[in-house]
Design a protein around this motif. Structure first.
Motif, PDB file in Angstrom:
ATOM      1  N   SER A   1       0.594  -1.325  -0.541  1.00  0.00           N
ATOM      2  CA  SER A   1      -0.158   0.405  -0.057  1.00  0.00           C
ATOM      3  C   SER A   1       0.261   1.165   0.077  1.00  0.00           C
ATOM      4  O   SER A   1       1.609   1.380   1.208  1.00  0.00           O
ATOM      5  N   TYR A   2       0.413   1.647  -1.545  1.00  0.00           N
ATOM      6  CA  TYR A   2       2.170   2.969  -1.021  1.00  0.00           C
ATOM      7  C   TYR A   2       1.035   4.551  -0.034  1.00  0.00           C
ATOM      8  O   TYR A   2       2.279   4.614   0.164  1.00  0.00           O
ATOM      9  N   GLY A   3      -0.221   3.686  -0.364  1.00  0.00           N
ATOM     10  CA  GLY A   3      -0.782   4.797   0.741  1.00  0.00           C
ATOM     11  C   GLY A   3       0.196   4.848   2.149  1.00  0.00           C
ATOM     12  O   GLY A   3       0.096   5.631   2.791  1.00  0.00           O
ATOM     13  N   ALA A   4      -0.376   3.490   2.522  1.00  0.00           N
ATOM     14  CA  ALA A   4       0.440   3.632   3.918  1.00  0.00           C
ATOM     15  C   ALA A   4       2.125   3.602   4.066  1.00  0.00           C
ATOM     16  O   ALA A   4       2.352   3.708   5.407  1.00  0.00           O
ATOM     17  N   ALA A   5       2.337   3.155   3.236  1.00  0.00           N
ATOM     18  CA  ALA A   5       3.806   2.803   3.166  1.00  0.00           C
ATOM     19  C   ALA A   5       4.060   4.254   4.296  1.00  0.00           C
ATOM     20  O   ALA A   5       5.844   3.708   5.199  1.00  0.00           O
TER      21      ALA A   5
ATOM     22  N   GLU B   1      -6.442   5.738   1.031  1.00  0.00           N
ATOM     23  CA  GLU B   1      -6.975   4.789  -0.289  1.00  0.00           C
ATOM     24  C   GLU B   1      -5.995   4.147  -1.318  1.00  0.00           C
ATOM     25  O   GLU B   1      -6.002   3.715  -2.153  1.00  0.00           O
ATOM     26  N   GLY B   2      -4.710   4.737  -0.433  1.00  0.00           N
ATOM     27  CA  GLY B   2      -3.660   4.547  -1.189  1.00  0.00           C
ATOM     28  C   GLY B   2      -3.591   2.785  -1.681  1.00  0.00           C
ATOM     29  O   GLY B   2      -2.331   2.476  -0.658  1.00  0.00           O
TER      30      GLY B   2
ATOM     31  N   GLY C   1     -15.476 -14.008   2.167  1.00  0.00           N
ATOM     32  CA  GLY C   1     -16.271 -12.963   1.038  1.00  0.00           C
ATOM     33  C   GLY C   1     -17.603 -12.122   1.950  1.00  0.00           C
ATOM     34  O   GLY C   1     -17.895 -11.550   1.331  1.00  0.00           O
ATOM     35  N   HIS C   2     -17.875 -11.886   3.533  1.00  0.00           N
ATOM     36  CA  HIS C   2     -18.691 -11.570   4.015  1.00  0.00           C
ATOM     37  C   HIS C   2     -18.367 -10.276   3.738  1.00  0.00           C
ATOM     38  O   HIS C   2     -18.999  -9.291   4.145  1.00  0.00           O
ATOM     39  N   PHE C   3     -17.140  -9.562   3.659  1.00  0.00           N
ATOM     40  CA  PHE C   3     -16.242  -8.620   3.943  1.00  0.00           C
ATOM     41  C   PHE C   3     -15.358  -8.222   2.929  1.00  0.00           C
ATOM     42  O   PHE C   3     -14.693  -9.195   2.358  1.00  0.00           O
ATOM     43  N   THR C   4     -15.058  -6.947   2.701  1.00  0.00           N
ATOM     44  CA  THR C   4     -14.765  -6.407   2.071  1.00  0.00           C
ATOM     45  C   THR C   4     -13.318  -5.350   2.058  1.00  0.00           C
ATOM     46  O   THR C   4     -13.711  -4.397   3.451  1.00  0.00           O
ATOM     47  N   ILE C   5     -12.514  -5.356   2.052  1.00  0.00           N
ATOM     48  CA  ILE C   5     -12.072  -3.819   2.269  1.00  0.00           C
ATOM     49  C   ILE C   5     -12.552  -2.856   2.104  1.00  0.00           C
ATOM     50  O   ILE C   5     -12.731  -2.460   0.792  1.00  0.00           O
ATOM     51  N   SER C   6     -12.887  -1.377   3.051  1.00  0.00           N
ATOM     52  CA  SER C   6     -13.256  -0.304   2.630  1.00  0.00           C
ATOM     53  C   SER C   6     -12.066   0.988   2.163  1.00  0.00           C
ATOM     54  O   SER C   6     -12.026   1.364   1.349  1.00  0.00           O
ATOM     55  N   VAL C   7     -11.455   1.280   3.792  1.00  0.00           N
ATOM     56  CA  VAL C   7     -10.777   2.221   3.706  1.00  0.00           C
ATOM     57  C   VAL C   7      -9.691   1.974   4.887  1.00  0.00           C
ATOM     58  O   VAL C   7     -10.469   1.492   5.573  1.00  0.00           O
ATOM     59  N   MET C   8      -8.226   2.182   4.870  1.00  0.00           N
ATOM     60  CA  MET C   8      -7.537   2.361   5.735  1.00  0.00           C
ATOM     61  C   MET C   8      -7.049   3.362   6.697  1.00  0.00           C
ATOM     62  O   MET C   8      -7.682   4.555   6.294  1.00  0.00           O
ATOM     63  N   LEU C   9      -7.035   3.578   8.067  1.00  0.00           N
ATOM     64  CA  LEU C   9      -7.482   4.716   8.789  1.00  0.00           C
ATOM     65  C   LEU C   9      -5.929   4.783  10.182  1.00  0.00           C
ATOM     66  O   LEU C   9      -5.833   4.049  10.522  1.00  0.00           O
ATOM     67  N   ALA C  10      -4.883   5.365   9.897  1.00  0.00           N
ATOM     68  CA  ALA C  10      -4.047   5.720  10.913  1.00  0.00           C
ATOM     69  C   ALA C  10      -4.713   6.973  11.570  1.00  0.00           C
ATOM     70  O   ALA C  10      -4.832   8.283  11.134  1.00  0.00           O
ATOM     71  N   PHE C  11      -4.048   6.771  13.235  1.00  0.00           N
ATOM     72  CA  PHE C  11      -3.909   7.586  14.215  1.00  0.00           C
ATOM     73  C   PHE C  11      -2.955   7.979  14.727  1.00  0.00           C
ATOM     74  O   PHE C  11      -2.124   7.264  14.807  1.00  0.00           O
ATOM     75  N   GLY C  12      -2.042   8.783  15.634  1.00  0.00           N
ATOM     76  CA  GLY C  12      -1.492   9.425  15.928  1.00  0.00           C
ATOM     77  C   GLY C  12      -1.351  11.065  16.124  1.00  0.00           C
ATOM     78  O   GLY C  12      -2.230  11.320  16.478  1.00  0.00           O
ATOM     79  N   TYR C  13       0.007  11.243  16.724  1.00  0.00           N
ATOM     80  CA  TYR C  13       0.878  12.925  16.656  1.00  0.00           C
ATOM     81  C   TYR C  13       1.516  13.690  15.680  1.00  0.00           C
ATOM     82  O   TYR C  13       2.756  12.761  15.565  1.00  0.00           O
ATOM     83  N   ARG C  14       1.324  14.474  15.313  1.00  0.00           N
ATOM     84  CA  ARG C  14       1.781  14.668  14.089  1.00  0.00           C
ATOM     85  C   ARG C  14       3.040  14.978  14.416  1.00  0.00           C
ATOM     86  O   ARG C  14       3.717  15.736  15.427  1.00  0.00           O
TER      87      ARG C  14
END
Length: 220
Positions: A69-73, A167-168, A187-200
């Motif tokens: 995932s380039y969005g999460a990298a 979403e990357g 197959g009852h679920f699929t990925i939708s979106v990911m979300l990271a939390f922390g401090y800037r």
């Protein structure tokens, strides 16, 4: 407790899609449970609640996600907490599925359930044409997961915690990894979106938004 309009707007000005997190700062269990609870309490169409929040703490899985995932990298492993938001697929989003029947029976009194399900079918079949293709039902579920996504980011901002929606990623690749981990329940679920939390790690640049009068149109 009463929160002021100024405090709410300040949180929205504070919130930004954080690109770099400070790896030396960790969100407390109490604060993170609060954030998750605002997601759980989010509204959904017909009380479908199609979401599941997978809090990924396994280092091996985090590394797999980072590699594909380039969005999460750039967010891993520096983010304090990382969530994958799953959505139920078409087989659970149909008005007459076992999952939906269970959901509706909890949300609607027994004497009104039969008529309610008729309305639900009419909505899916004719109003939104969701039954024309399984993809439409799946996308309808995914669309709803962005409600808790937004609520969790806002709740985090209100208590001074940063976040970044992601979403990357390639959906098929991510679903294959999650299926291998046993997280998609056949197959009852699929990925939708990911979300990271922390401090800037550093302060963001100036906020850019279109003017109020360009976004808001009054029809009188």
């Amino acid at each position: 407790m009463t929160i002021t309009k100024e405090e709410i707007l300040a949180a929205h000005h504070f919130r930004h899609a954080t690109k770099e997190f400070d790896p030396n700062k960790t969100i407390s269990d109490e604060d993170f449970r609060f954030i998750l609870e605002t997601g759980r309490l989010s509204p959904s169409s017909f009380s479908a609640e199609p979401w599941r929040f997978v809090v990924v703490q396994n280092e091996q899985l985090l590394n797999k996600i980072k590699d594909v995932s380039y969005g999460a990298a750039s967010k891993l492993p520096e983010a304090s907490h990382f969530i994958i938001i799953l959505s139920r697929t078409a087989q659970d989003m149909r008005y007459d599925s076992a999952y939906q029947l269970e959901q509706q029976s909890k949300a609607v009194p027994k004497e009104r359930l039969s008529r309610h399900l008729e309305i639900y079918e009419e909505f899916q079949r004719n109003d939104f044409k969701l039954l024309d293709h399984d993809r439409f039902l799946t996308d309808w579920g995914i669309k709803q997961t962005y409600i808790p996504l937004a609520n969790m980011m806002t709740a985090a901002a209100l208590i001074g915690i940063d976040s970044c929606p992601i979403e990357g990623f390639d959906i098929e690749t991510m679903n294959r990894i999650l299926e291998e981990e046993g997280l998609l329940e056949d197959g009852h679920f699929t990925i939708s979106v990911m979300l990271a939390f922390g401090y800037r790690k550093k302060e963001p640049g100036p906020r850019i938004r279109r003017p109020f009068d360009d976004v808001v149109k009054w029809v009188k």
